[in-house]
Motif scaffolding. Structure first.
Motif, PDB file in Angstrom:
ATOM      1  N   ARG A 189       0.819  -1.220   0.000  1.00 45.84           N
ATOM      2  CA  ARG A 189       0.000   0.000   0.000  1.00 45.84           C
ATOM      3  C   ARG A 189       0.853   1.271   0.000  1.00 45.84           C
ATOM      4  N   TYR A 190       2.140   1.118   0.262  1.00 46.92           N
ATOM      5  CA  TYR A 190       3.058   2.263   0.369  1.00 46.92           C
ATOM      6  C   TYR A 190       4.328   1.986  -0.447  1.00 46.92           C
ATOM      7  N   PRO A 191       4.201   1.780  -1.748  1.00 43.85           N
ATOM      8  CA  PRO A 191       5.357   1.327  -2.541  1.00 43.85           C
ATOM      9  C   PRO A 191       6.466   2.357  -2.685  1.00 43.85           C
ATOM     10  N   THR A 192       6.178   3.622  -2.435  1.00 48.27           N
ATOM     11  CA  THR A 192       7.218   4.654  -2.572  1.00 48.27           C
ATOM     12  C   THR A 192       7.902   4.967  -1.239  1.00 48.27           C
ATOM     13  N   VAL A 193       7.453   4.339  -0.160  1.00 50.66           N
ATOM     14  CA  VAL A 193       8.047   4.567   1.165  1.00 50.66           C
ATOM     15  C   VAL A 193       9.205   3.581   1.361  1.00 50.66           C
ATOM     16  N   PRO A 194      10.397   4.055   1.705  1.00 49.75           N
ATOM     17  CA  PRO A 194      11.519   3.130   1.951  1.00 49.75           C
ATOM     18  C   PRO A 194      11.190   2.153   3.081  1.00 49.75           C
ATOM     19  N   MET A 195      11.691   0.944   2.955  1.00 50.40           N
ATOM     20  CA  MET A 195      11.415  -0.081   3.968  1.00 50.40           C
ATOM     21  C   MET A 195      11.911   0.354   5.350  1.00 50.40           C
ATOM     22  N   ALA A 196      13.050   1.040   5.400  1.00 53.74           N
ATOM     23  CA  ALA A 196      13.584   1.471   6.699  1.00 53.74           C
ATOM     24  C   ALA A 196      12.600   2.377   7.425  1.00 53.74           C
ATOM     25  N   GLU A 197      11.896   3.217   6.668  1.00 52.36           N
ATOM     26  CA  GLU A 197      10.894   4.093   7.291  1.00 52.36           C
ATOM     27  C   GLU A 197       9.635   3.313   7.647  1.00 52.36           C
ATOM     28  N   TYR A 198       9.168   2.489   6.715  1.00 48.85           N
ATOM     29  CA  TYR A 198       7.959   1.702   6.961  1.00 48.85           C
ATOM     30  C   TYR A 198       8.101   0.852   8.219  1.00 48.85           C
ATOM     31  N   ALA A 199       9.292   0.318   8.444  1.00 46.19           N
ATOM     32  CA  ALA A 199       9.524  -0.555   9.594  1.00 46.19           C
ATOM     33  C   ALA A 199       9.391   0.176  10.930  1.00 46.19           C
ATOM     34  N   THR A 200       9.439   1.497  10.908  1.00 38.55           N
ATOM     35  CA  THR A 200       9.323   2.267  12.151  1.00 38.55           C
ATOM     36  C   THR A 200       7.883   2.650  12.481  1.00 38.55           C
ATOM     37  N   TRP A 201       6.965   2.426  11.575  1.00 39.85           N
ATOM     38  CA  TRP A 201       5.571   2.805  11.800  1.00 39.85           C
ATOM     39  C   TRP A 201       4.919   1.824  12.768  1.00 39.85           C
ATOM     40  N   THR A 202       4.424   2.331  13.873  1.00 45.20           N
ATOM     41  CA  THR A 202       3.881   1.463  14.914  1.00 45.20           C
ATOM     42  C   THR A 202       2.477   1.890  15.332  1.00 45.20           C
ATOM     43  N   ARG A 203       1.788   0.975  15.958  1.00 45.71           N
ATOM     44  CA  ARG A 203       0.477   1.232  16.544  1.00 45.71           C
ATOM     45  C   ARG A 203       0.658   1.776  17.963  1.00 45.71           C
ATOM     46  N   ALA A 204      -0.472   2.058  18.598  1.00 47.04           N
ATOM     47  CA  ALA A 204      -0.423   2.590  19.964  1.00 47.04           C
ATOM     48  C   ALA A 204       0.221   1.608  20.944  1.00 47.04           C
ATOM     49  N   ASP A 205       0.140   0.301  20.652  1.00 45.81           N
ATOM     50  CA  ASP A 205       0.724  -0.695  21.557  1.00 45.81           C
ATOM     51  C   ASP A 205       2.208  -0.921  21.310  1.00 45.81           C
ATOM     52  N   GLY A 206       2.793  -0.168  20.368  1.00 48.16           N
ATOM     53  CA  GLY A 206       4.217  -0.271  20.101  1.00 48.16           C
ATOM     54  C   GLY A 206       4.594  -1.295  19.053  1.00 48.16           C
ATOM     55  N   LEU A 207       3.633  -2.111  18.628  1.00 50.62           N
ATOM     56  CA  LEU A 207       3.915  -3.088  17.583  1.00 50.62           C
ATOM     57  C   LEU A 207       3.747  -2.456  16.206  1.00 50.62           C
ATOM     58  N   SER A 208       4.308  -3.092  15.210  1.00 50.51           N
ATOM     59  CA  SER A 208       4.247  -2.590  13.842  1.00 50.51           C
ATOM     60  C   SER A 208       2.806  -2.461  13.346  1.00 50.51           C
ATOM     61  N   ILE A 209       2.586  -1.540  12.423  1.00 47.05           N
ATOM     62  CA  ILE A 209       1.279  -1.462  11.765  1.00 47.05           C
ATOM     63  C   ILE A 209       1.072  -2.636  10.821  1.00 47.05           C
ATOM     64  N   ASP A 210       2.147  -3.340  10.503  1.00 42.16           N
ATOM     65  CA  ASP A 210       2.088  -4.405   9.503  1.00 42.16           C
ATOM     66  C   ASP A 210       1.768  -5.753  10.159  1.00 42.16           C
ATOM     67  N   PRO A 211       0.751  -6.463   9.669  1.00 40.54           N
ATOM     68  CA  PRO A 211       0.361  -7.730  10.310  1.00 40.54           C
ATOM     69  C   PRO A 211       1.457  -8.785  10.316  1.00 40.54           C
ATOM     70  N   TRP A 212       2.227  -8.895   9.238  1.00 34.96           N
ATOM     71  CA  TRP A 212       3.244  -9.945   9.175  1.00 34.96           C
ATOM     72  C   TRP A 212       4.436  -9.620  10.068  1.00 34.96           C
ATOM     73  N   ILE A 213       4.808  -8.356  10.127  1.00 33.62           N
ATOM     74  CA  ILE A 213       5.864  -7.962  11.068  1.00 33.62           C
ATOM     75  C   ILE A 213       5.395  -8.226  12.504  1.00 33.62           C
ATOM     76  N   ARG A 214       4.129  -7.904  12.799  1.00 33.46           N
ATOM     77  CA  ARG A 214       3.593  -8.142  14.145  1.00 33.46           C
ATOM     78  C   ARG A 214       3.639  -9.622  14.520  1.00 33.46           C
ATOM     79  N   THR A 215       3.327 -10.497  13.564  1.00 33.14           N
ATOM     80  CA  THR A 215       3.382 -11.932  13.844  1.00 33.14           C
ATOM     81  C   THR A 215       4.758 -12.328  14.357  1.00 33.14           C
ATOM     82  N   HIS A 216       5.789 -11.819  13.707  1.00 37.95           N
ATOM     83  CA  HIS A 216       7.149 -12.148  14.109  1.00 37.95           C
ATOM     84  C   HIS A 216       7.522 -11.452  15.419  1.00 37.95           C
TER      85      HIS A 216
END
Length: 243
Positions: free
Chosen positions: A148-175
């Motif tokens: 959904r964010y193909p122009t955003v660098p992965m290093a930045e995307y990886a820092t995006w978190t929810r209120a609970d501190g986990l990633s906004i991304d479901p697969w990253i959260r699983t890990h």
């Protein structure tokens, strides 16, 4: 549910392949590196290719990984999925001692989401890794929300978190819930090339002019060069390390 190796159940190969195929876009299957190495992966590393079966024997989920040499530093990480395959296979054939299991893929049948099956498969691979004396478990993740964010660098995307501190991304959260922490981007995880006509076939799009295009389910843009009749996609993934 029971977990078995795919090598022990060759009659389920097609069913397992269908579970994996429904989770990825068509262009992913046109990376040339896996075509050269996956046969040798099956030959060398069948212990790390597992399936979760239901009570009726149907394939619910699956996952596989490769053992490779890694010294535990970010600098020594493979550049991504393709490089991990090459390092694992060529290292094994050269007699190099593996220290690490790299998860390569995991998939759950669409009808079986939200049952913790991915965690069960990855947990089994982890147990097998430590049972074989490996010291580390890593993975070049393909985050499921990144397209959904193909122009955003992965290093930045990886820092995006929810209120609970986990990633906004479901697969990253699983890990993360399994104890993994982010190491950094896998900058050239997969490189997929094809003619303009091939890319149009793989994506259902039309590419009339030379440009960088946003393509469905691609984590980064695809560069189409009409004059050279070439499309190139370099996918950036995310390395994580499990506890």
């Amino acid at each position: 549910m029971r977990i078995v190796t795919r090598a022990d159940h060759p009659e389920l190969q097609d069913e397992a392949a269908a579970v994996f195929r429904e989770r990825w876009p068509e262009f992913i299957f046109h990376d040339e590196v896996p075509k050269k190495y996956l046969g040798r992966v099956e030959e060398h590393f069948g212990h790390f290719d597992v399936m979760a079966l239901g009570d009726d024997g149907a394939v619910l989920a699956g996952g596989w990984g490769v053992p490779l040499a890694w010294d535990g530093t970010v600098a020594d990480l493979p550049s991504g999925y393709d490089d991990a395959l090459v390092r694992a296979v060529e290292g094994h054939e050269a007699g190099r001692e593996a220290t690490t299991l790299s998860f390569m893929a995991a998939a759950v049948g669409a009808a079986h989401d939200k049952r913790g099956l991915a965690t069960a498969v990855l947990g089994e691979l982890t147990r097998r890794a430590y049972g074989k004396g490996l010291s580390h478990v890593i993975a070049p993740l393909r985050p499921t929300g990144k397209h959904r964010y193909p122009t955003v660098p992965m290093a930045e995307y990886a820092t995006w978190t929810r209120a609970d501190g986990l990633s906004i991304d479901p697969w990253i959260r699983t890990h993360q819930r399994m104890g993994a922490r982010v190491l950094g981007p896998a900058p050239s995880s997969m490189v997929i090339e094809g003619t303009v006509a091939e890319w149009e076939s793989w994506t259902g799009m039309v590419f009339p002019v030379t440009d960088d295009y946003v393509v469905p389910d691609a984590l980064n843009t695809v560069h189409i060069d009409v004059e050279r009749d070439r499309g190139v996609y370099v996918e950036e993934n995310l390395w994580v390390r499990h506890a």
